[in-house]
Design an enzyme around this catalytic site. Sequence first.
Site, PDB file in Angstrom:
ATOM      1  N   HIS A  82       1.108 -11.423   7.091  1.00  0.00           N
ATOM      2  CA  HIS A  82      -0.070 -10.510   7.198  1.00  0.00           C
ATOM      3  C   HIS A  82       0.223  -9.114   6.360  1.00  0.00           C
ATOM      4  CE1 HIS A  82       1.613  -9.205  10.814  1.00  0.00           C
ATOM      5  NE2 HIS A  82       1.281  -8.125  10.803  1.00  0.00           N
ATOM      6  N   ASP A 132      -0.990  -5.298   7.483  1.00  0.00           N
ATOM      7  CA  ASP A 132      -1.692  -4.663   8.529  1.00  0.00           C
ATOM      8  C   ASP A 132      -3.071  -4.356   8.136  1.00  0.00           C
ATOM      9  OD1 ASP A 132       0.288  -4.989  10.326  1.00  0.00           O
ATOM     10  OD2 ASP A 132       1.306  -3.252   9.515  1.00  0.00           O
ATOM     11  N   HIS A 174       4.548  -9.226   6.281  1.00  0.00           N
ATOM     12  CA  HIS A 174       5.466  -9.260   6.987  1.00  0.00           C
ATOM     13  C   HIS A 174       4.899 -10.278   8.120  1.00  0.00           C
ATOM     14  CE1 HIS A 174       2.852  -6.091   8.312  1.00  0.00           C
ATOM     15  NE2 HIS A 174       3.220  -6.183   9.729  1.00  0.00           N
ATOM     16  N   ARG A 202       5.031   1.890  17.345  1.00  0.00           N
ATOM     17  CA  ARG A 202       4.408   1.928  15.867  1.00  0.00           C
ATOM     18  C   ARG A 202       3.573   2.886  15.645  1.00  0.00           C
ATOM     19  NH1 ARG A 202       0.552  -2.914  13.349  1.00  0.00           N
ATOM     20  NH2 ARG A 202      -0.983  -1.409  12.723  1.00  0.00           N
TER      21      ARG A 202
HETATM   22  C1  OGA Z   1       3.237  -4.731  13.184  1.00  0.00           C
HETATM   23  C2  OGA Z   1       3.735  -6.011  13.348  1.00  0.00           C
HETATM   24  C3  OGA Z   1       6.218  -7.000  13.441  1.00  0.00           C
HETATM   25  C4  OGA Z   1       7.264  -6.696  14.252  1.00  0.00           C
HETATM   26  O1  OGA Z   1       4.009  -3.992  13.817  1.00  0.00           O
HETATM   27  O2  OGA Z   1       2.176  -4.630  12.427  1.00  0.00           O
HETATM   28  O3  OGA Z   1       3.613  -7.040  12.793  1.00  0.00           O
HETATM   29  O4  OGA Z   1       8.382  -7.315  14.187  1.00  0.00           O
HETATM   30  N1  OGA Z   1       5.211  -6.049  13.919  1.00  0.00           N
HETATM   31  O5  OGA Z   1       7.162  -6.514  15.776  1.00  0.00           O
HETATM   32 MN    MN Z   2       1.827  -6.313  11.282  1.00  0.00          MN
END
Ligand code: OGA
Ligand code: MN
Length: 325
Positions: A116, A118, A271, A286
């Site tokens: 995806h 984000d 990712h 995050r």
């Molecule tokens: C995000 C996600 C990836 C992770 O924070 O958007 O997809 O490795 N995380 O935790």
């Molecule tokens: Mn993500």
Amino acid sequence: MNPRVNPSVARPVVSQRAGITIRRTGVNLGAEISGVDLRHPLPDAQFAAIEAALVENELIIFRDQDITSEALMAFGRRFGELTVHPFAPNEGKNAPELIKFRNDETTPPFGTDVWHSDETFRAEPPMATILRATDELPAVGGDTMFASMSAAYDGLSDRMQQYISGLHAIHDMKPFRPLFGQSLEDRKKLQQFELMYPPQLHPVVRIHPVSGRKVLFVNPQFTLAIDGMEERESRALLDTLFHQALIPEYQFRHRWEPHTIAMWDNRSTQHYAVHDYYPQRRYMERVTIKGGPVTGVPRADPASVRRAKYVAPEGVDTHGGHKPH
Ligand code: OGA
Ligand code: MN
């Protein structure tokens, strides 16, 4: 694979700007940045170098940055306004912009083991995301995979590039529906979220607002269908386009160490968090930076794809020998 010359190969591996060092770690995306201290506000020239490195490398990694949540938010704010995720676990009233992923034996990871970008269910998806590892990490596992969707676009055939130019896809908050139960209260809450976040149409091929590169902008987490196509056509096309992120040449696998910070350009990458570490602990923080409108490419040469009624030249039997009685 197409044996085309990849222009990214020619870019220098190590470069220096404003006293910081940028070392590329992947061909199509990924670079490590050293010589900065994210505990303190960055000088303008260093910030500008980082901002440029983000667009150029699509994913930038900072190692050994033992910084506070406040410093993480302050770093994020240099790039723009931070947004609040409607569904992710956050710090509450004091810092709703700060997402805390605390995955351990009681809380398995949710919803990140799908390719995806984000929050593409938003009208204006984020421009970038910054993820910080604390010192609570799995001894092994818990990597994050990234894919360059500009390289993924470049890798499509000319025919496919032409075909998808000007298409739009429907993006939806669907992966978050299972967070709501069946009670009347939950169903009302879900309904409110659905009103706040209605499905959005985004171009299938977007133009990166800074680099000008074309980017394949559909993802299996949020993209439901191609607008204006039959469902079966849409499914087949999306399946083909989703597959682009799975091609190793466009990917980069990131290994976390305590106090690593990763920042990705959410306009040009996808990712996938590898969920292989449960029940080990993985605590991350995050912040997410607001994005702007998504600009697409125009439809390529509409005349060439318009269906024309076949008119047989004089003397050609269009019934293939089968004569109507
Ligand atoms: C995000 C996600 C990836 C992770 O924070 O958007 O997809 O490795 N995380 O935790
Ligand atoms: Mn993500």
